[in-house]
Design a protein around this motif. Structure first.
Motif, short mmCIF file in Angstrom:
data_model
loop_
_atom_site.label_atom_id
_atom_site.label_comp_id
_atom_site.label_asym_id
_atom_site.label_seq_id
_atom_site.Cartn_x
_atom_site.Cartn_y
_atom_site.Cartn_z
N HIS B 238 -17.75 6.20 -17.44
CA HIS B 238 -17.88 5.82 -16.03
C HIS B 238 -19.21 5.08 -15.91
CE1 HIS B 238 -18.33 5.99 -11.78
NE2 HIS B 238 -19.24 6.94 -11.80
N PRO B 239 -19.18 3.75 -16.10
CA PRO B 239 -20.42 2.98 -16.29
C PRO B 239 -21.39 3.03 -15.12
CG PRO B 239 -18.49 1.68 -16.90
CD PRO B 239 -17.98 2.91 -16.21
N GLN B 240 -20.92 3.33 -13.91
CA GLN B 240 -21.83 3.28 -12.76
C GLN B 240 -22.72 4.52 -12.66
OE1 GLN B 240 -18.35 2.99 -12.28
NE2 GLN B 240 -18.34 0.76 -12.47
N SER B 241 -22.41 5.57 -13.41
CA SER B 241 -23.19 6.83 -13.35
C SER B 241 -23.36 7.33 -11.91
CB SER B 241 -24.56 6.68 -14.02
OG SER B 241 -24.41 6.38 -15.38
N ILE B 242 -22.29 7.30 -11.15
CA ILE B 242 -22.31 7.82 -9.78
C ILE B 242 -21.59 9.17 -9.73
CG2 ILE B 242 -21.40 7.45 -7.43
CD1 ILE B 242 -23.63 5.52 -8.03
N VAL B 243 -20.44 9.24 -10.39
CA VAL B 243 -19.74 10.53 -10.54
C VAL B 243 -20.39 11.23 -11.73
CG1 VAL B 243 -17.56 11.68 -11.02
CG2 VAL B 243 -17.58 9.56 -9.67
N HIS B 244 -21.04 12.37 -11.48
CA HIS B 244 -21.84 12.98 -12.54
C HIS B 244 -21.05 13.94 -13.40
CE1 HIS B 244 -25.13 10.69 -11.35
NE2 HIS B 244 -25.14 11.18 -10.14
N SER B 245 -19.88 14.26 -13.00
CA SER B 245 -18.85 14.98 -13.75
C SER B 245 -17.88 15.59 -12.77
CB SER B 245 -19.40 16.04 -14.71
OG SER B 245 -19.76 15.39 -15.94
N MET B 246 -16.75 16.09 -13.30
CA MET B 246 -15.67 16.59 -12.46
C MET B 246 -15.03 17.80 -13.14
SD MET B 246 -13.79 12.96 -11.58
CE MET B 246 -14.01 12.04 -13.12
N ILE B 247 -14.40 18.63 -12.33
CA ILE B 247 -13.62 19.74 -12.89
C ILE B 247 -12.20 19.65 -12.39
CG2 ILE B 247 -13.35 22.25 -12.99
CD1 ILE B 247 -16.33 22.53 -12.81
N GLU B 248 -11.24 19.69 -13.32
CA GLU B 248 -9.84 19.79 -12.93
C GLU B 248 -9.46 21.26 -12.94
OE1 GLU B 248 -7.02 17.44 -15.23
OE2 GLU B 248 -5.43 18.83 -14.65
N PHE B 249 -8.86 21.72 -11.83
CA PHE B 249 -8.45 23.11 -11.73
C PHE B 249 -6.95 23.24 -12.03
CE2 PHE B 249 -12.41 22.92 -9.38
CZ PHE B 249 -13.06 24.04 -9.87
N CYS B 250 -6.51 24.48 -12.15
CA CYS B 250 -5.14 24.75 -12.59
C CYS B 250 -4.09 24.22 -11.61
CB CYS B 250 -4.94 26.24 -12.84
SG CYS B 250 -5.19 27.25 -11.36
N ASP B 251 -4.48 24.00 -10.35
CA ASP B 251 -3.50 23.49 -9.38
C ASP B 251 -3.44 21.96 -9.37
OD1 ASP B 251 -5.95 23.02 -8.23
OD2 ASP B 251 -5.52 24.03 -6.33
N GLN B 257 -18.74 15.77 -8.44
CA GLN B 257 -20.06 15.67 -7.80
C GLN B 257 -20.57 14.26 -8.01
OE1 GLN B 257 -23.49 15.79 -9.40
NE2 GLN B 257 -24.44 15.63 -7.39
N LEU B 258 -21.01 13.65 -6.93
CA LEU B 258 -21.48 12.27 -6.96
C LEU B 258 -22.88 12.18 -6.36
CD1 LEU B 258 -18.25 12.35 -6.08
CD2 LEU B 258 -18.53 9.90 -5.93
N ALA B 259 -23.64 11.25 -6.81
CA ALA B 259 -24.96 10.97 -6.23
C ALA B 259 -25.52 9.75 -6.93
CB ALA B 259 -25.91 12.15 -6.40
N ALA B 260 -26.56 9.18 -6.32
CA ALA B 260 -27.31 8.14 -7.01
C ALA B 260 -27.84 8.74 -8.31
CB ALA B 260 -28.46 7.67 -6.13
N PRO B 261 -27.93 7.92 -9.39
CA PRO B 261 -28.45 8.47 -10.64
C PRO B 261 -29.95 8.72 -10.55
CG PRO B 261 -27.76 6.16 -10.93
CD PRO B 261 -27.51 6.51 -9.51
N ASP B 262 -30.32 9.93 -10.21
CA ASP B 262 -31.72 10.32 -10.03
C ASP B 262 -31.83 11.77 -10.48
OD1 ASP B 262 -34.18 11.27 -8.91
OD2 ASP B 262 -34.12 9.68 -7.40
N MET B 263 -32.54 12.00 -11.57
CA MET B 263 -32.61 13.35 -12.15
C MET B 263 -33.24 14.37 -11.21
SD MET B 263 -31.04 13.73 -14.88
CE MET B 263 -31.63 15.38 -15.21
N ARG B 264 -33.97 13.88 -10.20
CA ARG B 264 -34.62 14.86 -9.32
C ARG B 264 -33.59 15.70 -8.56
NH1 ARG B 264 -38.55 11.08 -6.04
NH2 ARG B 264 -36.59 9.92 -6.02
N LEU B 265 -32.37 15.17 -8.41
CA LEU B 265 -31.35 15.94 -7.68
C LEU B 265 -30.89 17.16 -8.48
CD1 LEU B 265 -29.56 16.40 -5.28
CD2 LEU B 265 -27.97 14.73 -6.18
N PRO B 266 -30.39 16.99 -9.73
CA PRO B 266 -30.01 18.21 -10.46
C PRO B 266 -31.19 19.15 -10.71
CG PRO B 266 -29.82 16.26 -11.88
CD PRO B 266 -30.04 15.77 -10.48
N ILE B 267 -32.39 18.59 -10.89
CA ILE B 267 -33.57 19.46 -11.07
C ILE B 267 -33.77 20.29 -9.81
CG2 ILE B 267 -36.09 19.51 -11.29
CD1 ILE B 267 -35.84 16.90 -12.99
N GLN B 268 -33.75 19.61 -8.66
CA GLN B 268 -33.98 20.33 -7.40
C GLN B 268 -32.91 21.38 -7.15
OE1 GLN B 268 -35.25 18.19 -3.82
NE2 GLN B 268 -33.77 19.37 -2.61
#
Lengths: 384, 384
Positions: B238-251, B257-268
């Motif tokens: 996903h070249p834009q690095s906006i979707v930071h990963s996803m989970i598919e559930f059994c249903d 989770q999406l955000a601007a690519p800025d490490m301060r968000l997951p750190i915070q």
């Protein structure tokens, strides 16, 4: 095993709900089926799901149904029986799959009996948002959204604090006429309108999707379901209908819910909540999906959004008038009485002419609905 | 107020962590700062954040630092002091921002002292996933992921039951050489590699992004953080690095989770969890965003994924050997000793030659790390 009452069982949402039940036979029992007038389908549903009570709102259809025998199922007919069905016996969840203002009274009845609501009838919240949310809170009743967008918000909010919501990003396919302008829309036919690009739905909601009135109704619905302000709800056009909506939180993080466009998923989630269970929905394949696109809605052309924000911000009885005018106009369009763009004309006229009453009671809303319909009819007869 | 120990404070993650602390001064106090050898920056950090303890792992750098006076801050130097810093005083969260195998011992020390880990040092889980997760479980310690992808999984899982996970969809930018083949990669320079399209990171991880070894390490990390099988982890480019990963559930529902690519968000998020607090991250504007694209990774060319799945599936000491060989190879590449594609050659050779020991102890892992490094060096000297 959860005990269900399914109101509007022969409609688009109703039949898909029964498909969910069919796929998870260990999870659900159908206590009540209620529909309007489709005798043939309803009869088959009774035989398959063996509810304790089966109600047709239409008296003539009920008479016809009564000619058949259904062992173990009590039959009833008429509008009042339909409303009473919402309160029947020991069903735990009432799924409101009927369309339009007619959903309001059964929903209130079910809430008053302490039954959780799987809400597919968005008009209920549009018309009576304050009344319904207060009532549900007082009775400790859960409102479980069945709309794909509101179901998405609901899923994105699990484990989150509502006070952290910054913005609801309400996605919209844009409908069949995305990118078109007035000169094109002037002459579109019912057939053009009913060819929705991504969702297979009932007729009324398909027209509402084309006018963006459906998205407008969803704005008001979202406001009441999630307690946000109107300026916190942003509509984003997303033609692929894969992202069903998103929530932006105060830290700048966005949580989104994605899936193939299949109503059985939000229906199932509302019914199995807080659990997730396997479903037959086709999984998304991101290696093949290629691209998801997003754009600003054309609110100048598709005035459904503008009317909704206006009705919502004034509040009181105005959303009820907005909804009533739209129901009359859509009906007139489907019967070939008015043209597509006239739908906006009818809504605009009725909303201009109705005074707004704040904190309406159920009686106020019923009266408002009637009066707005009368004005809409009058406008159609005299002006169009 | 949460009390923090920040290990690796002068690195990319460390400085961004201190930026988060700077933005939320009411929320955090910095008890411990520890870094390797950047005296000048470290000295400024001590003056600004006034920790109780400040440690430089490099002895010479520590000597230079000791020439300055810092009131209220105890200074220490050397590798053992760095490890001990993880256990110091009453810090509640230890953020592991150092890079590579060197993060393992301090992390274990912190867990043994019952401190929650904000884990940015992914090598720790890659090398010692079983050991660390068991230890954390026994000590009732939380592992809060700081990686943007694992932070995304963590956010998507809030309010969900882990047993409902069907698949982790691990997104990858694809690095600077997405779409290129061997003939191009043969001659890329260090400068080409360090020009990452979306993320601004440390050198080692930037090289790992270009080889997709970083994504491979993340696969192993995800396996241990979320207890899934390897065949439940799918890498999606996903070249834009906006979707930071996803989970598919059994249903069939997917939460992303999406955000601007800025490490301060997951750190915070790791530091404020379970709360969300306002951040200076630029919000995403979906009216302007246009398009998010997805594609299958080229696993034939970028062999980092293949090595990781192989190391992960064998388990035991093999992920440790994989990681050690990669660390040596990346270092050699950065110093101009080997070419870009040789990194794969080094890893491949070491992984082939190392026997796998199951259920390794910390001592086993330290020995494995040394032996794999020795073999990698040998291969570089003799074969390249």
């Amino acid at each position: 095993m959860k005990r269900l009452a399914i109101l509007g069982s022969t409609g688009s949402i109703g039949t898909q709900t029964l498909d969910v039940v069919r796929n998870l036979p260990e999870e659900f029992s159908v206590e009540v089926l209620a529909a309007n007038s489709n005798v043939e389908l309803f009869s088959r549903q009774i035989k398959e799901f063996r509810p304790k009570l089966a109600v047709l709102a239409d008296e003539a259809a009920y008479k016809k149904l009564s000619e058949e025998k259904f062992s173990g199922t009590e039959l009833a007919g008429g509008r009042q029986a339909f409303i009473d069905a919402a309160a029947f016996g020991d069903s735990e969840i009432v799924l409101t799959g009927m369309s339009g203002f007619a959903g309001l009274e059964p929903t209130i009845k079910a809430i008053n009996c302490g039954k959780n609501i799987a809400l597919a009838n968005k008009e209920t919240l549009v018309v009576a948002g304050e009344l319904i949310t207060k009532l549900a809170e007082n009775r400790g009743v859960k409102i479980l959204p069945v709309d794909s967008e509101h179901g998405a918000f609901f899923q994105c909010l699990q484990g989150e604090d509502r006070r952290s919501i910054k913005k609801l990003l309400l996605t919209a396919s844009g409908g069949p006429f995305r990118g078109k302008k007035f000169d094109y829309l002037r002459n579109v036919t019912v057939k053009d309108v009913l060819a929705h690009p991504t969702w297979n739905m009932g007729k009324k909601i398909t027209v509402d999707s084309a006018t963006l009135v459906n998205k407008g109704l969803e704005i008001i619905e979202a406001k009441f379901l999630y307690g946000v302000e109107y300026n916190q709800i942003q509509v984003v056009v997303h033609p692929q209908s894969i992202v069903h909506s998103m929530i932006e939180f105060c830290d700048g993080s966005i949580i989104a819910q994605l899936a193939a466009p299949d109503m059985r998923l939000p229906i199932q989630y509302a019914l199995t909540y807080p659990q997730r269970l396997p479903s037959p929905i086709k999984p998304l394949d991101f290696w093949e999906l290629k691209s998801l696109t997003f754009e600003k809605p054309d609110a100048e052309t598709f005035m459904g959004l503008k009317f909704a924000y206006e009705a919502g911000k004034w509040g009181g009885t105005l959303p009820c008038a907005f909804n009533a005018a739209n129901e009359v106009a859509v009906n007139a369009f489907l019967r070939g009485r008015i043209k597509f763009l006239d739908i906006y004309g009818v809504i605009d006229d009725v909303m201009r002419r109705r005074p707004v009453k704040q904190n309406p009671t159920l009686e106020d809303l019923i009266a408002e609905d009637l009066e707005a319909r009368r004005l809409a009819e009058e406008f159609i007869k005299e002006e169009i």
